[in-house]
Motif scaffolding. Structure first.
Motif, short mmCIF file in Angstrom:
data_model
loop_
_atom_site.label_atom_id
_atom_site.label_comp_id
_atom_site.label_asym_id
_atom_site.label_seq_id
_atom_site.Cartn_x
_atom_site.Cartn_y
_atom_site.Cartn_z
N ARG A 112 2.56 4.33 -16.64
CA ARG A 112 2.52 3.05 -17.34
C ARG A 112 2.74 1.89 -16.39
N ILE A 113 3.52 2.09 -15.34
CA ILE A 113 3.67 1.05 -14.33
C ILE A 113 2.38 0.89 -13.55
N LEU A 114 1.75 2.00 -13.18
CA LEU A 114 0.49 1.93 -12.43
C LEU A 114 -0.62 1.29 -13.25
N ASP A 115 -0.55 1.37 -14.56
CA ASP A 115 -1.59 0.81 -15.42
C ASP A 115 -1.68 -0.70 -15.26
N LYS A 116 -0.59 -1.37 -14.84
CA LYS A 116 -0.57 -2.82 -14.68
C LYS A 116 -0.65 -3.25 -13.22
N VAL A 117 -0.82 -2.32 -12.31
CA VAL A 117 -0.87 -2.66 -10.88
C VAL A 117 -2.33 -2.72 -10.45
N PRO A 118 -2.85 -3.91 -10.08
CA PRO A 118 -4.24 -3.97 -9.59
C PRO A 118 -4.33 -3.44 -8.17
N LEU A 119 -5.45 -2.80 -7.87
CA LEU A 119 -5.72 -2.25 -6.54
C LEU A 119 -6.89 -3.00 -5.94
N LEU A 120 -6.75 -3.42 -4.71
CA LEU A 120 -7.77 -4.21 -4.03
C LEU A 120 -8.39 -3.41 -2.90
N SER A 121 -9.64 -3.69 -2.66
CA SER A 121 -10.33 -3.14 -1.50
C SER A 121 -11.28 -4.22 -0.95
N PRO A 122 -11.27 -4.47 0.34
CA PRO A 122 -10.40 -3.86 1.36
C PRO A 122 -8.96 -4.33 1.22
N LEU A 123 -8.07 -3.69 1.93
CA LEU A 123 -6.66 -4.06 1.86
C LEU A 123 -6.48 -5.48 2.38
N SER A 165 -9.67 -2.74 -8.74
CA SER A 165 -9.81 -1.54 -9.56
C SER A 165 -8.43 -1.19 -10.09
N ILE A 166 -8.34 -0.06 -10.76
CA ILE A 166 -7.08 0.42 -11.30
C ILE A 166 -6.92 1.87 -10.91
N SER A 167 -5.68 2.32 -10.86
CA SER A 167 -5.42 3.68 -10.43
C SER A 167 -6.03 4.68 -11.40
N CYS A 168 -6.44 5.81 -10.87
CA CYS A 168 -7.01 6.88 -11.69
C CYS A 168 -5.94 7.75 -12.33
N TRP A 169 -4.67 7.48 -12.03
CA TRP A 169 -3.59 8.34 -12.52
C TRP A 169 -2.81 7.65 -13.63
N PHE A 205 0.82 -1.20 0.00
CA PHE A 205 0.00 0.00 0.00
C PHE A 205 0.86 1.26 0.00
N GLU A 206 1.95 1.26 0.74
CA GLU A 206 2.81 2.44 0.80
C GLU A 206 3.47 2.72 -0.55
N ILE A 207 3.84 1.66 -1.29
CA ILE A 207 4.47 1.84 -2.59
C ILE A 207 3.45 2.33 -3.62
N VAL A 208 2.20 1.86 -3.52
CA VAL A 208 1.16 2.33 -4.43
C VAL A 208 0.94 3.83 -4.25
N CYS A 209 0.86 4.28 -3.00
CA CYS A 209 0.69 5.72 -2.74
C CYS A 209 1.89 6.51 -3.26
N GLU A 210 3.08 5.96 -3.10
CA GLU A 210 4.28 6.66 -3.59
C GLU A 210 4.27 6.76 -5.11
N LEU A 211 3.88 5.68 -5.81
CA LEU A 211 3.82 5.72 -7.26
C LEU A 211 2.78 6.72 -7.75
N GLU A 212 1.65 6.79 -7.08
CA GLU A 212 0.63 7.75 -7.50
C GLU A 212 1.10 9.19 -7.31
N ARG A 213 1.82 9.44 -6.22
CA ARG A 213 2.36 10.80 -6.04
C ARG A 213 3.37 11.13 -7.13
N ARG A 214 4.19 10.17 -7.51
CA ARG A 214 5.16 10.41 -8.57
C ARG A 214 4.49 10.51 -9.93
#
Length: 339
Positions: free
Chosen positions: A288-299, A315-319, A175-184
Motif C-alpha cells: 500500500r505504501i508502494l502504491d503511492k510511490v511514483p517511479l521515474l526513468s531515467p533516475l 510508472s508504478i511498482s509491479c508489487w 532508489f535504494e529505499i524503493v528496492c528495499e520496499l519492493e523486497r519487503r
C-alpha cells in the motif's frame, strides 16, 4: 509537570521501539527527541498544553499500531516514507534548488520584485504534476470582461497554483529505499520486474541527498543509516498519569459521579494484548505504501533534472494490488508495438 513530560517521553520511545518497521522506529526516535528538545525551555503555557496533546495523540497512535490496527500502522509508515509531514518536504527540497545559471523571470511590474511569477519546474516535477496529479503546470487565468487582469493579481494566482501543486505532489523515494520496499513487499532480486533490474525509481541517495545523513527528518531514509533495533521486551499497556495541565473531570461524567459517592473507587484498566505483525500483513502494508510511490526513468540526478533534452517517464511498482492486470496490459502494448 516535569515528571509527567519525562514519563510521556519514555512511553513514546518504548512504544516506538516495538513497531515492526525498522526505518519507522528510527523516524519515531529522531522526531521525538527533536521535538522534546525544541520545547525543553518553552514557557508559554498554551503552547506547552498543545504540544502535550500532540504527543499524547502520537503515543496513542503508536499503541494502536502495535496492537495491529491497520489505519494507525499506515499513517506511521506514510509519515516515515515521505508521503506526508516534514519528511515529504525534505524530499522535495532538492527538486526546487535552481541551477546556478538559471535566469529568474522578470517582475510583471518593473522594479516591484513581488510581482515576479514563479520559476519553472524541473523535469521530474513537471512529469509528476501532469501524469500523477493530472493537472496543468500553469493555471488558466481569468480574463475580466471590462479591464485587463492586474499584474499583482496575476502573480498571486500563479504562486497560489504553484503552492497547491507542490503541497499535493508525492515524490519518488531514493532508489535504494524503493528496492528495499519492493523486497519487503515480496519481490525477489532476480525477478525481471524488480526495480533494481529495471533501474526505475527515485534518485540515488548520494546524487541528491548527500549531506542529509544527520538531519532528523530524513536520516532514517539513508541507506547506510544505523537503525533502531526492535525491542524484545513484552510491553504492558498502562494508562498515563493525569497531567497537571489536564482539565478537571466533568461533574456529569459517570466516572466522576461514582467517585463522588466513593472516593476510593478506581476504574479497571483495560489490558490489550499486543500482537506481532505477521509477515503477510506487513507485506500488504508495504504494498500500500508502494502504491503511492511514483517511479521515474531515467533516475533523476542533479544534472539531468534541468536538461530539456531528457524526457522522464513515470510508472508504478509491479508489487502492489492490481499489478497482474498492469503486467498483462504491458504485454499487450508490447505485442501491439511489434505488430
Amino acid at each position: 509537570m516535569r515528571s509527567y513530560v519525562r514519563i510521556l517521553y519514555r512511553r513514546i520511545l518504548c512504544e516506538g521501539s516495538a513497531f515492526f518497521d525498522d526505518r519507522t522506529r528510527t523516524f519515531i526516535f529522531n522526531r521525538t527527541r527533536k521535538t522534546f528538545r525544541e520545547y525543553k525551555d518553552c514557557t508559554d503555557e498554551a503552547r506547552i498544553k498543545k504540544k502535550l496533546r500532540e504527543a499524547r495523540k502520537f503515543l496513542h497512535r503508536i499503541e494502536r499500531a502495535n496492537q495491529g490496527q491497520t489505519k494507525s500502522c499506515l499513517k506511521l509508515l506514510q509519515a516515515a516514507y515521505g508521503q506526508r509531514g516534514k519528511t515529504r518536504h525534505r524530499l522535495l527540497e532538492p527538486y526546487t534548488i535552481l541551477p546556478a545559471d538559471y535566469e529568474h523571470p522578470k517582475p510583471l511590474i518593473p522594479h516591484i520584485p513581488r510581482t515576479a511569477p514563479p520559476p519553472r519546474l524541473c523535469g521530474p516535477l513537471n512529469r509528476l504534476i501532469v501524469s500523477v496529479l493530472h493537472k496543468k503546470v500553469d493555471p488558466m487565468l481569468p480574463s475580466p470582461e471590462y479591464k485587463p487582469l492586474h499584474p499583482t493579481r496575476k502573480a498571486n494566482l500563479l504562486w497560489r497554483w504553484r503552492t497547491n501543486l507542490l503541497d499535493r505532489i508525492l515524490l519518488p523515494l531514493p532508489f535504494e529505499i524503493v528496492c528495499e520496499l519492493e523486497r519487503r513487499a515480496g519481490a525477489s532480486e532476480s525477478h525481471p520486474r524488480y526495480a533494481g533490474n529495471l533501474r526505475i525509481g527515485g534518485p540515488l541517495w548520494n546524487d541528491l541527498y548527500s549531506g542529509q545523513e544527520a538531519h532528523p527528518d530524513l536520516m532514517h531514509l539513508c541507506p547506510s543509516a544505523t537503525l533502531i533495533p526492535k525491542t524484545k521486551v513484552t510491553r504492558t499497556h498502562q494508562a498515563l498519569p493525569t497531567s497537571s495541565c489536564a482539565a478537571e473531570p466533568s461533574p456529569y461524567s459517570t466516572l466522576s459521579m461514582i467517585q463522588l459517592v466513593n472516593p476510593n473507587f478506581k476504574p479497571m484498566e483495560e489490558v490489550k494484548e499486543g500482537r506481532e505483525k505477521k509477515l503477510r500483513e506487513a507485506r500488504r502494508l508495504y504494498r500500500r505504501i508502494l502504491d503511492k510511490v511514483p517511479l521515474l526513468s531515467p533516475l533523476p540526478t542533479a544534472s539531468n533534472m534541468w536538461d530539456p533534452k531528457v524526457t522522464f517517464k513515470n510508472s508504478i511498482s509491479c508489487w502492489v494490488p492490481g499489478s497482474i492486470v498492469r503486467v498483462q496490459g504491458d504485454k499487450k502494448e508490447e505485442k501491439g508495438d511489434v505488430s
